[in-house]
Design an enzyme around this catalytic site. Structure first.
Site, PDB file in Angstrom:
ATOM      1  N   HIS A  70     -54.169 -25.415 -16.809  1.00  0.00           N
ATOM      2  CA  HIS A  70     -54.114 -26.258 -15.619  1.00  0.00           C
ATOM      3  C   HIS A  70     -53.154 -27.417 -15.861  1.00  0.00           C
ATOM      4  O   HIS A  70     -53.268 -28.124 -16.862  1.00  0.00           O
ATOM      5  CB  HIS A  70     -55.501 -26.830 -15.296  1.00  0.00           C
ATOM      6  CG  HIS A  70     -56.574 -25.804 -15.195  1.00  0.00           C
ATOM      7  ND1 HIS A  70     -57.898 -26.088 -15.419  1.00  0.00           N
ATOM      8  CD2 HIS A  70     -56.529 -24.461 -14.897  1.00  0.00           C
ATOM      9  CE1 HIS A  70     -58.628 -24.994 -15.261  1.00  0.00           C
ATOM     10  NE2 HIS A  70     -57.811 -23.990 -14.945  1.00  0.00           N
ATOM     11  N   TYR A 133     -62.142 -35.965 -21.987  1.00  0.00           N
ATOM     12  CA  TYR A 133     -60.790 -36.350 -21.601  1.00  0.00           C
ATOM     13  C   TYR A 133     -60.809 -37.550 -20.651  1.00  0.00           C
ATOM     14  O   TYR A 133     -61.616 -37.631 -19.736  1.00  0.00           O
ATOM     15  CB  TYR A 133     -60.002 -35.186 -20.996  1.00  0.00           C
ATOM     16  CG  TYR A 133     -60.654 -34.450 -19.852  1.00  0.00           C
ATOM     17  CD1 TYR A 133     -60.236 -34.653 -18.539  1.00  0.00           C
ATOM     18  CD2 TYR A 133     -61.668 -33.522 -20.076  1.00  0.00           C
ATOM     19  CE1 TYR A 133     -60.811 -33.959 -17.481  1.00  0.00           C
ATOM     20  CE2 TYR A 133     -62.247 -32.831 -19.027  1.00  0.00           C
ATOM     21  CZ  TYR A 133     -61.816 -33.056 -17.735  1.00  0.00           C
ATOM     22  OH  TYR A 133     -62.392 -32.367 -16.686  1.00  0.00           O
TER      23      TYR A 133
END
Length: 475
Positions: A70, A133
């Protein structure tokens, strides 16, 4: 196995902006501790201050869980809190490195900064892996994403566990091959004041790439109440503010004073807020009029601001607010000459008509041609020069306006002695309406811009080339 005792270290990868980072992890019999993101230390070590706004955690039960590839329109700081992953990153941005692959194992003692547009994927190598993240934008349905199939033959990622043996979502299985991926364009660049002489030079320098936008006041009025939502500002990487109120004498009137403050100060403040909130680089074009002209030698970028008139005061205010943006370039210039009506063309016209003008001889500076000014701005942006204030003018010996006029007469084949020097006071004596004070010394030091790697053109040579181009156009 997590490695303890590493020093903080940043390593570049074959993908521009993809930075692998070794993290200090401190452990004992009770467990371990690390600073997963510590802005001051990590920026000092060479990481960009990417401005995270959200922290996400993806927990993975089993070995071999595989996710990706992605590419989102934001930057990501990827690490693991527990466990270990095999990470694979593919550059899906427009440009020469499109399709470049980098792989690495990530455990709690290692992290990676993934820039916008680089495809991100991973495979868990241990059970109970917590993948974390930080991102510097919030998810939006209007954002532009790109995806690549995990099994793409061109990227040819060497997955530790064959993809046929692992858990992959239906969406990830349906992603396209590299040949069918739409590359992610750069963040947008917005040039304000596109109809002015510098705006036209910037268009020539930056071109008409799809990610570059040019706007006049009719296209985007900085006074509008909904400016903060007038664009999806997170899609923009740079705003170049080449717009300004420049009617120096009219700025001394009541109406002009209001207009000057609105355009040169309030408008810049609005842009500064947007740039700071969205991680945008703001380029703001300023003026020698922020100084009073009493200094004996060239003004440096660090000299105190001492504007004389309203125009100079509003430009100084704009400078100050622009420097509050973390990523800013304030470009100070003087005596700008470009496409349109200007002093040089006025003098050339007078010479052709046989007029003997009286020209101010007690104001000293250097001409700046808009092509050069645009070139310097592009240089600062493309080389990643340190943010801050830069003087940009032509180089060479400073001249007075009368000296420039004589050079124009000479270069157009007319008698330079037709030009008569007068003082500023003599020139404006008896003029109707207000007259703004002018700095007598407008010479700006060029040491900082030269140290950045950009070489200014000699102003006298630039003047000769400008007049030659005008003659060629007229013939």
């Amino acid at each position: 196995m997590t490695e303890f005792g590493k020093a903080l270290a940043v390593t570049e990868t074959p993908i521009p902006g993809l930075l692998l980072v070794e993290l200090p992890v401190h452990g004992d019999s009770r467990g371990w501790f690390k600073e997963n993101w510590q802005r001051e230390k990590m920026v000092a070590a060479g990481l960009p201050d990417f401005g995270p706004v959200q922290n996400n955690v993806s927990f993975n039960d089993a070995v071999g869980t595989t996710r990706g590839i992605h590419a989102e329109p934001w930057d990501k700081w990827v690490s693991v809190a527990t466990g270990r992953i095999f990470g694979a990153w593919v550059d899906l941005r427009e440009g020469d490195t499109f399709g470049t692959v980098f792989t690495a194992e990530i455990d709690p003692s290692r992290a990676i900064l993934v820039p916008r547009g680089v495809g991100n994927s991973y495979q868990t190598l241990e059970a109970d892996t917590a993948y974390t993240y930080l991102v510097n934008d919030h998810w939006s349905p209007d954002a532009a994403y790109s995806f690549l199939n995990l099994a793409d033959e061109t990227a040819a990622i060497d997955w530790p566990i064959p993809l046929a043996e692992v858990e992959i979502s239906a969406k990830d299985l349906a992603h396209p091959r590299l040949a069918d991926v739409a590359p992610i364009p750069p963040r947008r660049t917005l040039v304000l004041g596109a109809g002015g002489q510098l705006g036209r030079a910037l268009r020539a320098a930056l071109g008409d790439a799809p990610h570059v936008e040019y706007a006049t006041r009719d296209d985007l009025d900085l006074d509008r109440a909904d400016l903060a939502t007038a664009r999806r500002w997170r899609d923009y990487g740079t705003i170049v503010n080449a717009a300004a109120y420049t009617a120096v004498d009219l700025a001394e009137t009541a109406a002009g004073r209001e207009a000057a403050w609105r355009a040169n100060a309030a408008g810049v403040a609005a842009l500064a807020r947007i740039a700071a909130e969205n991680g945008i680089t703001l380029v703001h074009v300023s003026s020698d009029y922020v100084f009073d002209g009493t200094k004996d030698d060239a003004y440096t970028e660090d000299d105190a601001l001492r504007p004389l008139g309203v125009y100079g005061q509003t430009k100084a205010a704009g400078d100050l607010v622009a420097t509050t943006v973390p990523r800013h370039y304030v470009v100070r210039t003087s005596w700008v000459i470009g496409d349109g009506r200007n002093f040089v063309r006025t003098m050339a016209s007078l010479a052709e008509r046989g007029v003997a003008p009286r020209v101010v001889g007690d104001q000293i500076g250097r001409l700046t041609f808009t092509d050069d000014l645009a070139s310097a701005i592009v240089h600062l942006l493309t080389t990643g020069a340190p943010h801050g204030v830069y003087n940009v003018t032509g180089a060479g010996e400073p001249r007075s306006w009368a000296d420039v006029a004589r050079a124009v007469y000479r270069l157009t084949g007319h008698e330079p002695d037709a030009v008569t020097d007068v003082t500023t006071e003599e020139y404006f004596a008896g003029q109707d309406g207000p007259v703004a004070p002018r700095p007598r010394n407008s010479v700006l030091s060029l040491d900082r811009i030269v140290a950045s790697g950009w070489t200014p053109r000699d102003a006298d040579a630039a003047l000769e080339a400008y007049l030659a181009a005008d003659r060629a156009t007229d013939s």
